[in-house]
Scaffold this motif. Structure first.
Motif, short mmCIF file in Angstrom:
data_model
loop_
_atom_site.label_atom_id
_atom_site.label_comp_id
_atom_site.label_asym_id
_atom_site.label_seq_id
_atom_site.Cartn_x
_atom_site.Cartn_y
_atom_site.Cartn_z
N ALA A 72 -18.66 25.42 -15.29
CA ALA A 72 -18.37 26.10 -13.96
C ALA A 72 -17.16 25.23 -13.56
CB ALA A 72 -19.59 26.09 -13.41
N ILE A 73 -16.44 26.09 -12.59
CA ILE A 73 -15.33 25.81 -11.89
C ILE A 73 -16.02 25.24 -10.25
CG2 ILE A 73 -13.16 26.19 -11.03
CD1 ILE A 73 -13.01 25.75 -14.01
N GLU A 74 -16.09 24.10 -10.26
CA GLU A 74 -16.47 23.65 -8.83
C GLU A 74 -15.40 23.82 -7.68
OE1 GLU A 74 -19.90 20.26 -8.05
OE2 GLU A 74 -17.52 19.49 -7.81
N GLN A 75 -15.67 24.48 -6.61
CA GLN A 75 -14.48 24.67 -5.75
C GLN A 75 -15.04 24.20 -4.38
OE1 GLN A 75 -12.07 27.72 -5.93
NE2 GLN A 75 -10.69 27.16 -3.96
N LEU A 76 -14.21 23.29 -3.52
CA LEU A 76 -14.54 23.07 -2.11
C LEU A 76 -13.37 22.97 -1.39
CD1 LEU A 76 -16.87 22.58 0.11
CD2 LEU A 76 -16.66 20.42 -0.46
N GLY A 77 -13.18 23.78 -0.54
CA GLY A 77 -11.60 23.71 0.20
C GLY A 77 -10.63 23.96 -1.23
N ASP A 78 -9.51 23.53 -1.16
CA ASP A 78 -8.50 23.61 -2.22
C ASP A 78 -8.79 22.53 -3.59
OD1 ASP A 78 -7.01 25.17 -0.10
OD2 ASP A 78 -5.92 23.39 0.68
N ARG A 115 -10.50 22.06 -6.88
CA ARG A 115 -11.26 22.71 -7.64
C ARG A 115 -11.11 22.20 -9.18
NH1 ARG A 115 -9.05 26.84 -10.75
NH2 ARG A 115 -10.64 28.37 -10.49
N HIS A 116 -12.13 22.14 -9.75
CA HIS A 116 -12.08 21.52 -11.20
C HIS A 116 -13.45 21.77 -11.90
CE1 HIS A 116 -15.23 18.52 -10.18
NE2 HIS A 116 -14.66 18.50 -9.01
N ALA A 117 -13.46 21.54 -13.51
CA ALA A 117 -14.56 22.13 -14.22
C ALA A 117 -15.48 21.06 -14.27
CB ALA A 117 -13.89 22.22 -15.71
N VAL A 118 -16.71 21.63 -14.21
CA VAL A 118 -17.98 20.72 -14.51
C VAL A 118 -18.75 21.27 -15.77
CG1 VAL A 118 -18.02 19.82 -12.17
CG2 VAL A 118 -19.16 21.88 -12.68
N ARG A 119 -19.45 20.13 -16.26
CA ARG A 119 -20.47 20.61 -17.22
C ARG A 119 -21.81 20.29 -16.86
NH1 ARG A 119 -23.14 17.87 -21.54
NH2 ARG A 119 -23.43 19.45 -23.29
N LEU A 120 -22.68 21.11 -16.92
CA LEU A 120 -24.11 21.32 -16.57
C LEU A 120 -25.07 21.35 -17.87
CD1 LEU A 120 -23.56 23.17 -13.48
CD2 LEU A 120 -23.73 20.87 -13.64
N HIS A 172 0.82 -1.07 0.03
CA HIS A 172 -0.14 -0.10 -0.19
C HIS A 172 1.01 1.40 0.04
CE1 HIS A 172 -2.16 3.39 2.21
NE2 HIS A 172 -3.24 2.91 1.45
N LEU A 173 0.74 2.15 -1.01
CA LEU A 173 1.54 3.28 -1.13
C LEU A 173 0.71 4.44 -0.69
CD1 LEU A 173 3.15 2.45 -4.57
CD2 LEU A 173 4.13 2.12 -2.35
N ALA A 174 -0.61 4.68 -1.13
CA ALA A 174 -1.36 5.65 -0.75
C ALA A 174 -2.61 5.51 -0.91
CB ALA A 174 -0.95 7.12 -1.59
N ASP A 175 -3.66 6.41 -0.74
CA ASP A 175 -5.21 6.22 -0.91
C ASP A 175 -5.43 7.46 -1.73
OD1 ASP A 175 -5.95 4.08 0.93
OD2 ASP A 175 -5.58 5.03 2.41
N PRO A 176 -6.53 7.13 -2.58
CA PRO A 176 -7.11 8.23 -3.46
C PRO A 176 -7.61 9.46 -2.54
CG PRO A 176 -8.04 6.15 -4.21
CD PRO A 176 -7.40 5.95 -2.78
N LYS A 177 -7.29 10.71 -3.05
CA LYS A 177 -7.65 11.90 -2.43
C LYS A 177 -8.94 12.39 -3.38
CE LYS A 177 -2.79 12.95 -1.00
NZ LYS A 177 -1.83 13.97 -1.18
N ARG A 178 -9.39 13.42 -2.49
CA ARG A 178 -10.50 14.00 -3.21
C ARG A 178 -10.01 14.97 -4.27
NH1 ARG A 178 -14.44 14.50 0.05
NH2 ARG A 178 -13.29 15.58 1.77
N GLY A 179 -10.92 14.68 -5.50
CA GLY A 179 -10.39 15.72 -6.48
C GLY A 179 -9.42 14.55 -7.61
#
Length: 224
Positions: free
Chosen positions: A137-143, A145-150, A69-76
């Motif tokens: 839009a650029i969706e951001q929560l804390g640090d 951030r990424h683009a989303v299509r609506l 085990h090296l790491a776990d997935p992070k948000r984003g």
């Protein structure tokens, strides 16, 4: 039998090379074709993305067995997974971590009671816009951030979702194309051991709308 032995002896260098390449692609790094638009605008239809299979685990080649085990997935993170629920390989973004409470209200994402912010963005050349104009839009929560299509015309019933609690050793994954993505809202949570790697770059991109000609401007593009 002697013919086979002679063939193997004459081509042992090539055979060894091919076996090493197969093992390397299975356990270390590979590339993945993206045939659908569920991650637009970040990943476009026809992109071939680089997959780092050693980002989270060192695995026994050709299996999902983790040797280290090296790491776990992070948000984003953008992850590649072999989904049992979908019975296919998927590319999605990590949204909910184990223990998180996740909800959506009119496509506004909430994590642990905190609403994401949205800043208008502009993208061109997106395949789905030909039939379904969208806002970006650029969706951001804390640090993170990424683009989303609506979608403008066909919002998904899953634009209202939850709240749900992400169980241990599972992740909630969504597509950036929020109204056109088969993800955790439909398939449920994804187990940690289904995630086979992380993607951060486009290796090669071919445009299906223009006879699969190369999109040279996307070669090596970073995936945010």
């Amino acid at each position: 039998m002697r013919t086979v032995i002679r063939f193997l002896a004459r081509n042992k260098g090539f055979i060894t090379f091919m076996l090493c390449m197969i093992v390397f692609r299975s356990a270390v790094a590979d590339w993945n074709v993206v045939p659908t638009g569920s991650m637009q605008p970040t990943i476009q239809i026809g992109d071939r993305i680089f997959v780092d299979k050693a980002a989270y685990d060192v695995r026994l080649p050709f299996t999902h067995v983790s040797l280290m085990h090296l790491a776990d997935p992070k948000r984003g993170d953008i992850v590649v997974l072999d989904s049992q629920a979908a019975n296919e390989r998927l590319v999605k973004r990590v949204i909910g971590l184990p223990g998180d409470e996740v909800a959506m209200r009119d496509n506004v994402l909430y994590i642990n009671g905190h609403a994401s912010s949205y800043a208008p963005a502009a993208y061109s050349g997106i395949h789905d816009d030909l039939q379904d104009p969208a806002r970006y839009a650029i969706e951001q929560l804390g640090d993170v951030r990424h683009a989303v299509r609506l979608s403008a015309n066909w919002p998904s019933p899953a634009s209202n979702y939850g709240p749900v609690m992400v169980p241990a050793d599972h992740y909630l994954l969504l597509g950036d194309n929020r109204d056109n993505s088969k993800d955790s809202r439909y398939l449920g949570f994804f187990a940690r051991n289904e995630i086979v790697g992380r993607s951060r770059y486009v290796a090669v991109s071919l445009d299906p709308d223009h006879y699969y000609l190369p999109r040279k401007h996307r070669f090596g593009t970073a995936l945010d």
